[in-house]
Design a protein around this motif. Structure first.
Motif, PDB file in Angstrom:
ATOM      1  N   ALA A  68       0.833  -1.209   0.000  1.00  0.00           N
ATOM      2  CA  ALA A  68       0.000   0.000   0.000  1.00  0.00           C
ATOM      3  C   ALA A  68       0.865   1.256   0.000  1.00  0.00           C
ATOM      4  CB  ALA A  68      -0.932  -0.016   1.215  1.00  0.00           C
ATOM      5  N   PHE A  69       1.966   1.231   0.741  1.00  0.00           N
ATOM      6  CA  PHE A  69       2.855   2.391   0.755  1.00  0.00           C
ATOM      7  C   PHE A  69       3.461   2.621  -0.625  1.00  0.00           C
ATOM      8  CE2 PHE A  69       6.848   4.616   1.211  1.00  0.00           C
ATOM      9  CZ  PHE A  69       6.449   5.738   1.921  1.00  0.00           C
ATOM     10  N   VAL A  96      -0.905   4.613   1.686  1.00  0.00           N
ATOM     11  CA  VAL A  96      -0.698   4.829   3.123  1.00  0.00           C
ATOM     12  C   VAL A  96       0.495   5.747   3.301  1.00  0.00           C
ATOM     13  CG1 VAL A  96      -1.728   2.611   3.800  1.00  0.00           C
ATOM     14  CG2 VAL A  96       0.740   2.787   3.535  1.00  0.00           C
ATOM     15  N   ASP A  97       0.570   6.376   4.467  1.00  0.00           N
ATOM     16  CA  ASP A  97       1.619   7.366   4.702  1.00  0.00           C
ATOM     17  C   ASP A  97       2.857   6.767   5.366  1.00  0.00           C
ATOM     18  OD1 ASP A  97       0.853   6.990   7.346  1.00  0.00           O
ATOM     19  OD2 ASP A  97      -0.145   8.929   7.525  1.00  0.00           O
ATOM     20  N   VAL A  98       3.867   7.620   5.515  1.00  0.00           N
ATOM     21  CA  VAL A  98       5.149   7.204   6.086  1.00  0.00           C
ATOM     22  C   VAL A  98       4.972   6.726   7.526  1.00  0.00           C
ATOM     23  CG1 VAL A  98       7.460   8.013   6.743  1.00  0.00           C
ATOM     24  CG2 VAL A  98       6.479   8.701   4.568  1.00  0.00           C
ATOM     25  N   ALA A  99       4.105   7.372   8.281  1.00  0.00           N
ATOM     26  CA  ALA A  99       3.893   6.966   9.675  1.00  0.00           C
ATOM     27  C   ALA A  99       3.336   5.547   9.746  1.00  0.00           C
ATOM     28  CB  ALA A  99       2.950   7.944  10.374  1.00  0.00           C
ATOM     29  N   THR A 100       2.426   5.213   8.851  1.00  0.00           N
ATOM     30  CA  THR A 100       1.862   3.854   8.811  1.00  0.00           C
ATOM     31  C   THR A 100       2.949   2.845   8.473  1.00  0.00           C
ATOM     32  OG1 THR A 100      -0.288   4.746   8.161  1.00  0.00           O
ATOM     33  CG2 THR A 100       0.095   2.402   7.740  1.00  0.00           C
ATOM     34  N   ASN A 154       5.225   2.457  11.533  1.00  0.00           N
ATOM     35  CA  ASN A 154       4.564   1.645  12.569  1.00  0.00           C
ATOM     36  C   ASN A 154       4.603   0.167  12.206  1.00  0.00           C
ATOM     37  OD1 ASN A 154       3.960   3.845  14.195  1.00  0.00           O
ATOM     38  ND2 ASN A 154       1.929   4.125  13.310  1.00  0.00           N
ATOM     39  N   ALA A 155       4.345  -0.137  10.946  1.00  0.00           N
ATOM     40  CA  ALA A 155       4.384  -1.532  10.492  1.00  0.00           C
ATOM     41  C   ALA A 155       5.800  -2.091  10.597  1.00  0.00           C
ATOM     42  CB  ALA A 155       3.863  -1.644   9.065  1.00  0.00           C
ATOM     43  N   ALA A 156       6.787  -1.283  10.249  1.00  0.00           N
ATOM     44  CA  ALA A 156       8.188  -1.730  10.333  1.00  0.00           C
ATOM     45  C   ALA A 156       8.562  -2.046  11.780  1.00  0.00           C
ATOM     46  CB  ALA A 156       9.124  -0.669   9.755  1.00  0.00           C
ATOM     47  N   ALA A 157       8.165  -1.184  12.705  1.00  0.00           N
ATOM     48  CA  ALA A 157       8.478  -1.423  14.121  1.00  0.00           C
ATOM     49  C   ALA A 157       7.776  -2.683  14.620  1.00  0.00           C
ATOM     50  CB  ALA A 157       8.057  -0.213  14.959  1.00  0.00           C
ATOM     51  N   ARG A 158       6.528  -2.861  14.218  1.00  0.00           N
ATOM     52  CA  ARG A 158       5.779  -4.033  14.673  1.00  0.00           C
ATOM     53  C   ARG A 158       6.390  -5.319  14.102  1.00  0.00           C
ATOM     54  NH1 ARG A 158       4.427  -6.873  18.262  1.00  0.00           N
ATOM     55  NH2 ARG A 158       2.878  -8.437  17.804  1.00  0.00           N
TER      56      ARG A 158
END
Length: 165
Positions: free
Chosen positions: A52-53, A58-62, A65-69
């Motif tokens: 999606a990015f 979807v935005d950079v913040a999303t 967040n996905a990368a951290a998770r």
């Protein structure tokens, strides 16, 4: 290690900030090849977020967040209960997604290659030639993204009169 991919990445400046979109697109291409090996729904959701990015939905913040998770998910992967070596394939595929989300395309490619080979069976990782088809595909995939290779051709249909191999 995929020496040809490492050289191509250096030649095109893949590690530079200017190449972030290319790194994410290449990481996505690599992990899409191991989607079938993912067991954790969060890893699949992470792959969807990356797609999606790169599509701009979807935005950079999303993405962050996905990368951290996914970093957390990958480091705590329970593996697989099967006896055929797929535990390694699932774990490696999950690490591939985590690295792709973080913009570490070469690491994502490496984990995706391991996942592919582990899926053959645990014994296969001892045979470096087992990595060659995936390593070749990765180089061609990055060349295609750079516009330096012809588009991938779909397999030719087999005529009904031709025997299958």
């Amino acid at each position: 290690m995929n020496a040809a991919l490492t050289q191509l990445a250096a030649d095109c400046g893949l590690a530079s900030d200017a190449q972030t979109p290319l790194r994410l697109a290449f990481g996505l291409a690599c992990v899409q090849r191991v989607l079938h090996l993912l067991e954790d729904p969060e890893a699949i959701a992470g792959l969807d977020t990356l797609a999606a990015f790169t599509a701009g939905t979807v935005d950079v913040a999303t993405l962050a967040n996905a990368a951290a998770r996914l970093k957390e998910v990958a480091s705590h992967h329970r593996g697989s209960q099967s006896l055929d070596g797929s535990a390694h394939a699932a774990v490696s595929a999950t690490y591939a997604v985590a690295n792709a989300l973080a913009g570490r395309a070469l690491e994502a490619a490496s984990y995706a290659a391991y996942a592919t080979v582990y899926a053959y069976g645990g014994y296969a990782v001892q045979d470096l030639s087992a990595f060659e088809p995936e390593h070749r595909w990765q180089v061609l995939a990055l060349q295609r993204l750079l516009g330096d290779a012809p588009p991938e051709q779909p397999p030719k249909p087999v005529a009904a009169s031709q025997p299958c191999a």
